[in-house]
Design a protein around this motif. Structure first.
Motif, PDB file in Angstrom:
ATOM      1  N   UNK A  22       0.814  -1.229   0.000  1.00  0.00           N
ATOM      2  CA  UNK A  22       0.000   0.000   0.000  1.00  0.00           C
ATOM      3  C   UNK A  22       0.843   1.273   0.000  1.00  0.00           C
ATOM      4  N   UNK A  23       1.979   1.247   0.695  1.00  0.00           N
ATOM      5  CA  UNK A  23       2.851   2.425   0.730  1.00  0.00           C
ATOM      6  C   UNK A  23       3.494   2.664  -0.635  1.00  0.00           C
ATOM      7  N   UNK A  24       3.902   1.572  -1.294  1.00  0.00           N
ATOM      8  CA  UNK A  24       4.540   1.695  -2.602  1.00  0.00           C
ATOM      9  C   UNK A  24       3.543   2.193  -3.645  1.00  0.00           C
ATOM     10  N   UNK A  25       2.296   1.713  -3.559  1.00  0.00           N
ATOM     11  CA  UNK A  25       1.265   2.169  -4.492  1.00  0.00           C
ATOM     12  C   UNK A  25       0.930   3.643  -4.276  1.00  0.00           C
ATOM     13  N   UNK A  26       0.999   4.078  -3.023  1.00  0.00           N
ATOM     14  CA  UNK A  26       0.658   5.464  -2.695  1.00  0.00           C
ATOM     15  C   UNK A  26       1.775   6.429  -3.065  1.00  0.00           C
ATOM     16  N   UNK A  27       3.014   5.979  -2.955  1.00  0.00           N
ATOM     17  CA  UNK A  27       4.163   6.858  -3.207  1.00  0.00           C
ATOM     18  C   UNK A  27       5.103   6.180  -4.200  1.00  0.00           C
ATOM     19  N   UNK A  28       5.131   6.678  -5.423  1.00  0.00           N
ATOM     20  CA  UNK A  28       5.959   6.067  -6.463  1.00  0.00           C
ATOM     21  C   UNK A  28       7.453   6.288  -6.242  1.00  0.00           C
ATOM     22  N   UNK A  29       7.795   7.141  -5.290  1.00  0.00           N
ATOM     23  CA  UNK A  29       9.207   7.363  -4.982  1.00  0.00           C
ATOM     24  C   UNK A  29       9.785   6.265  -4.094  1.00  0.00           C
ATOM     25  N   UNK A  30       8.918   5.380  -3.593  1.00  0.00           N
ATOM     26  CA  UNK A  30       9.380   4.263  -2.771  1.00  0.00           C
ATOM     27  C   UNK A  30       9.657   3.063  -3.668  1.00  0.00           C
ATOM     28  N   UNK A  31      10.853   2.512  -3.551  1.00  0.00           N
ATOM     29  CA  UNK A  31      11.207   1.300  -4.290  1.00  0.00           C
ATOM     30  C   UNK A  31      11.838   0.306  -3.323  1.00  0.00           C
ATOM     31  N   UNK A  32      11.795  -0.973  -3.677  1.00  0.00           N
ATOM     32  CA  UNK A  32      12.342  -1.990  -2.781  1.00  0.00           C
ATOM     33  C   UNK A  32      13.094  -3.051  -3.571  1.00  0.00           C
ATOM     34  N   UNK A  33      14.248  -3.447  -3.044  1.00  0.00           N
ATOM     35  CA  UNK A  33      15.020  -4.566  -3.573  1.00  0.00           C
ATOM     36  C   UNK A  33      14.975  -5.689  -2.547  1.00  0.00           C
ATOM     37  N   UNK A  34      14.772  -6.914  -3.026  1.00  0.00           N
ATOM     38  CA  UNK A  34      14.629  -8.070  -2.143  1.00  0.00           C
ATOM     39  C   UNK A  34      15.840  -8.984  -2.295  1.00  0.00           C
ATOM     40  N   UNK A  35      16.378  -9.432  -1.152  1.00  0.00           N
ATOM     41  CA  UNK A  35      17.539 -10.317  -1.138  1.00  0.00           C
ATOM     42  C   UNK A  35      17.235 -11.529  -0.260  1.00  0.00           C
ATOM     43  N   UNK A  36      17.692 -12.685  -0.689  1.00  0.00           N
ATOM     44  CA  UNK A  36      17.484 -13.903   0.088  1.00  0.00           C
ATOM     45  C   UNK A  36      18.693 -14.244   0.951  1.00  0.00           C
ATOM     46  N   UNK A  37      19.745 -13.431   0.862  1.00  0.00           N
ATOM     47  CA  UNK A  37      20.928 -13.644   1.697  1.00  0.00           C
ATOM     48  C   UNK A  37      21.633 -12.321   1.937  1.00  0.00           C
ATOM     49  N   UNK A  38      22.395 -12.281   3.026  1.00  0.00           N
ATOM     50  CA  UNK A  38      23.154 -11.080   3.330  1.00  0.00           C
ATOM     51  C   UNK A  38      24.271 -10.833   2.338  1.00  0.00           C
ATOM     52  N   UNK A  39      24.757 -11.894   1.716  1.00  0.00           N
ATOM     53  CA  UNK A  39      25.843 -11.760   0.742  1.00  0.00           C
ATOM     54  C   UNK A  39      25.406 -10.881  -0.425  1.00  0.00           C
ATOM     55  N   UNK A  40      24.200 -11.123  -0.922  1.00  0.00           N
ATOM     56  CA  UNK A  40      23.692 -10.329  -2.039  1.00  0.00           C
ATOM     57  C   UNK A  40      23.516  -8.870  -1.680  1.00  0.00           C
ATOM     58  N   UNK A  41      23.018  -8.603  -0.473  1.00  0.00           N
ATOM     59  CA  UNK A  41      22.828  -7.225  -0.024  1.00  0.00           C
ATOM     60  C   UNK A  41      24.168  -6.509   0.119  1.00  0.00           C
ATOM     61  N   UNK A  42      25.132  -7.172   0.732  1.00  0.00           N
ATOM     62  CA  UNK A  42      26.446  -6.553   0.915  1.00  0.00           C
ATOM     63  C   UNK A  42      27.142  -6.305  -0.417  1.00  0.00           C
ATOM     64  N   UNK A  43      26.897  -7.185  -1.379  1.00  0.00           N
ATOM     65  CA  UNK A  43      27.475  -6.985  -2.706  1.00  0.00           C
ATOM     66  C   UNK A  43      26.971  -5.678  -3.314  1.00  0.00           C
ATOM     67  N   UNK A  44      25.684  -5.379  -3.120  1.00  0.00           N
ATOM     68  CA  UNK A  44      25.132  -4.115  -3.622  1.00  0.00           C
ATOM     69  C   UNK A  44      25.809  -2.921  -2.945  1.00  0.00           C
ATOM     70  N   UNK A  45      26.024  -3.043  -1.635  1.00  0.00           N
ATOM     71  CA  UNK A  45      26.672  -1.948  -0.907  1.00  0.00           C
ATOM     72  C   UNK A  45      28.102  -1.724  -1.389  1.00  0.00           C
ATOM     73  N   UNK A  46      28.833  -2.801  -1.619  1.00  0.00           N
ATOM     74  CA  UNK A  46      30.221  -2.652  -2.069  1.00  0.00           C
ATOM     75  C   UNK A  46      30.296  -2.073  -3.475  1.00  0.00           C
TER      76      UNK A  46
END
Length: 236
Positions: A22-46
């Motif tokens: 509901x928040x994403x539908x209300x505000x198009x400036x909100x986006x989300x990336x989904x990760x199934x492991x911390x390794x993938x998230x940290x890779x994005x940060x690096x």
């Protein structure tokens, strides 16, 4: 606003995405990336990616959520971290690294909504602009980028992670302007952004930048009390 969801179980991914939809539908400036492991998230940060709010499962294969959070803190101390766990014994560990909140599974929608809206409010406040002027030159910062302000050779020195800026002013006035943004006066000469506090000692704060800030005896009780409330997620 950029969100990251790091959760290894699809059923819990679906629950959080359903709550956020509901928040994403209300505000198009909100986006989300989904990760199934911390390794993938940290890779994005690096690779230079940054997120305003990060939802982290505590127990994940490969690398625990708490360890992921510590690495994120090293890269981006201003990120808002919200942990999710079914195990109460992990709650204390999450607040030791300045978590915004730790939600216990199963997470009810109303509880999630309240904490998410509080996190959004906090994130928006940290994006507020703050300006200083020195010799007719005006420099503008986002509040989240200010590590500390100190009295230095009869002037003020504002420090970010990688730079410092001197200007004329009163630390008392700066304290008044920043008191509602997670800053604490711990010494006559220092005003600190609590998001950058890495370690709390009996007479000093150690910041994530490795800078050590003294705590005066006169301000000690008030400073430690504010820091404790902040670390427990009740500051904003």
């Amino acid at each position: 606003m950029r969100l990251a969801l790091c959760e290894d179980e699809e059923v819990f991914q679906d629950v959080i995405l359903d709550y956020l939809n509901p928040y994403i539908l209300e505000d198009r400036n909100i986006s989300i990336d989904v990760f199934s492991s911390g390794v993938g998230l940290l890779d994005r940060y690096t690779r230079g990616e940054r997120y305003d709010i990060v939802f982290l499962d505590v127990e994940m294969p490969g690398i625990l959520g708490v360890d992921v959070a510590k690495r994120i803190r090293d890269i981006d101390p201003s990120a808002i971290l919200i942990f999710m766990t079914a195990y109460t014994q992990y709650v204390k560990d999450t607040f030791c690294i300045n978590a915004f909140q730790c939600l216990l599974k199963p997470i009810k929608r109303d509880v999630f909504n309240e904490e998410f809206e509080r996190a959004v409010n906090c994130s928006n406040k940290m994006k507020c602009k703050y300006s200083i002027t020195n010799k007719d030159k005006r420099t503008i910062f986002e509040i989240k980028d200010i590590v500390c302000i100190e009295i230095y050779h009869r002037h003020l020195r504002l420090s970010t992670v990688d730079s410092s800026y001197e200007y004329t002013g009163s630390l008392g006035n700066e304290e008044k302007k920043l008191s509602n943004y997670g800053f604490v006066r711990c010494h006559q000469r220092y005003l600190v952004n609590m998001r950058y506090i890495f370690q709390v000692g009996s007479d000093s704060f150690v910041l994530s930048t490795q800078k050590r800030i003294p705590i005066s005896r006169r301000l000690k009780n008030d400073a430690l009390s504010k820091c404790h409330r902040f670390l427990m997620g009740y500051c904003l």
